[in-house]
Design an enzyme around this catalytic site. Sequence first.
Site, PDB file in Angstrom:
ATOM      1  N   HIS A   1      31.846  46.101  35.293  1.00 47.68           N
ATOM      2  CA  HIS A   1      30.861  45.674  34.401  1.00 47.68           C
ATOM      3  C   HIS A   1      29.870  46.368  34.187  1.00 47.68           C
ATOM      4  CE1 HIS A   1      28.744  40.958  35.468  1.00 47.68           C
ATOM      5  NE2 HIS A   1      29.044  41.416  34.238  1.00 47.68           N
TER       6      HIS A   1
ATOM      7  N   GLU B   1      36.765  40.691  41.026  1.00 48.48           N
ATOM      8  CA  GLU B   1      35.081  40.752  42.636  1.00 48.48           C
ATOM      9  C   GLU B   1      35.527  41.876  43.453  1.00 48.48           C
ATOM     10  OE1 GLU B   1      32.087  40.521  41.718  1.00 48.48           O
ATOM     11  OE2 GLU B   1      32.124  39.115  40.841  1.00 48.48           O
TER      12      GLU B   1
ATOM     13  N   HIS C   1      34.375  44.403  39.388  1.00 51.15           N
ATOM     14  CA  HIS C   1      32.671  43.716  38.832  1.00 51.15           C
ATOM     15  C   HIS C   1      32.813  43.667  41.313  1.00 51.15           C
ATOM     16  CE1 HIS C   1      31.812  40.813  35.784  1.00 51.15           C
ATOM     17  NE2 HIS C   1      33.730  40.744  36.201  1.00 51.15           N
TER      18      HIS C   1
HETATM   19 ZN   LIG Z   1      29.897  41.901  37.981  1.00 59.32          ZN
END
Ligand SMILES: [Zn+2]
Length: 189
Positions: free
Chosen positions: A158, A119, A33
């Site tokens: 994602h 992330e 992400h």
């Molecule tokens: Zn995401």
Amino acid sequence: MVIEQGWLTSARRVPSPNCDARPEGEVSLLLLHSISLPPGVFGGDAIERLFTNRLDPSAHPFFAAIQGLRVSAHLLIRRDGECVQFVPFRRRAWHAGRSRWRDGARWRAALNDFAIGIELEGDEVSPYTAAQYERLAEVTRALFAAYPALDASRIAGHAEVAPLRKSDPGPAFDWAYWRQRLAARREPD
Ligand SMILES: [Zn+2]
């Protein structure tokens, strides 16, 4: 890099309450992400605050818009390569949302059940930093070693698993370069 009890020993720990047990204990997908808070702004502690339900809705209009979200990821890799871990890898973090992924012959949903969410601090259009690619490769190699069901064929973005809703990590993420870094082995000293 070393993983102990689901924690990267070299990561800064900011434990998030937004997690629960993996129903089957399976860890077999790496989901990438990107995030920046507010969008397009790097630095600061807003991402940590979001993942620990401490974001101040009065601090920025965007924060008010996402007030009440209960989300998390296992790990955040900041622009300088710093790793911040929120959830131990053996627990279920809440990052995939409605999504699906083709696992061999079958489509699977509920990806959080078996995915690790990482992330990258970024905004999908700014190039990710060399430090981020390098750290992500190191972390991924450590995850492959700790979770044998994970391998290079079980990595997705994602956007790939939720194409109508999500676009991260975005066109700025250079998959070919990163896979090359991942495959690279350090020469012995
Ligand atoms: Zn995401």
